[in-house]
Design a protein around this motif. Sequence first.
Motif: not given
Length: 139
Positions: A75-101
């Motif tokens: 949650r903090h990681f995605a928030s920090n990412f959004m603060t820097r890049f302000k892109d919901n599509i990218l944020k969702n991709l980051v979350c998918r990458a983070a949760l990829a098994s």
Amino acid sequence: MGCDGNNQLFPLAFAITEGENTDSWGWFLACIRNTVTQRMGICIISDRHPGIMAAMSDPHLGWAAPSAYHRICMRHFASNFMTRFKDNILKNLVCRAALASTERKFNKHMNTIERINPKALQWLEAIPLQLWALSHDGG
């Protein structure tokens, strides 16, 4: 915070300190280690506050691997990412990458991030993958 038998969060401990800094986090985590748990191999999930990062890596406090493992709160990681890049599509991709098994799925999402914004990929790769990506955390 911890999880109870119903998978609900509950506070393990709290403290009032002079401020959120390396000394305070070191003291707090030493108290946790000495009073709450001496369990080896425990995983601590937090934000990337410099005081927490320093205390977790201090071998004298008992939180360095293999005694404990530190991971970054998504949650903090995605928030920090959004603060820097302000892109919901990218944020969702980051979350998918983070949760990829698997690394294959992780790489697929990271490649998409790179195509959209190479600077976002550079920012992500500057943070050790084992701290935020499930496919790289070793266990």
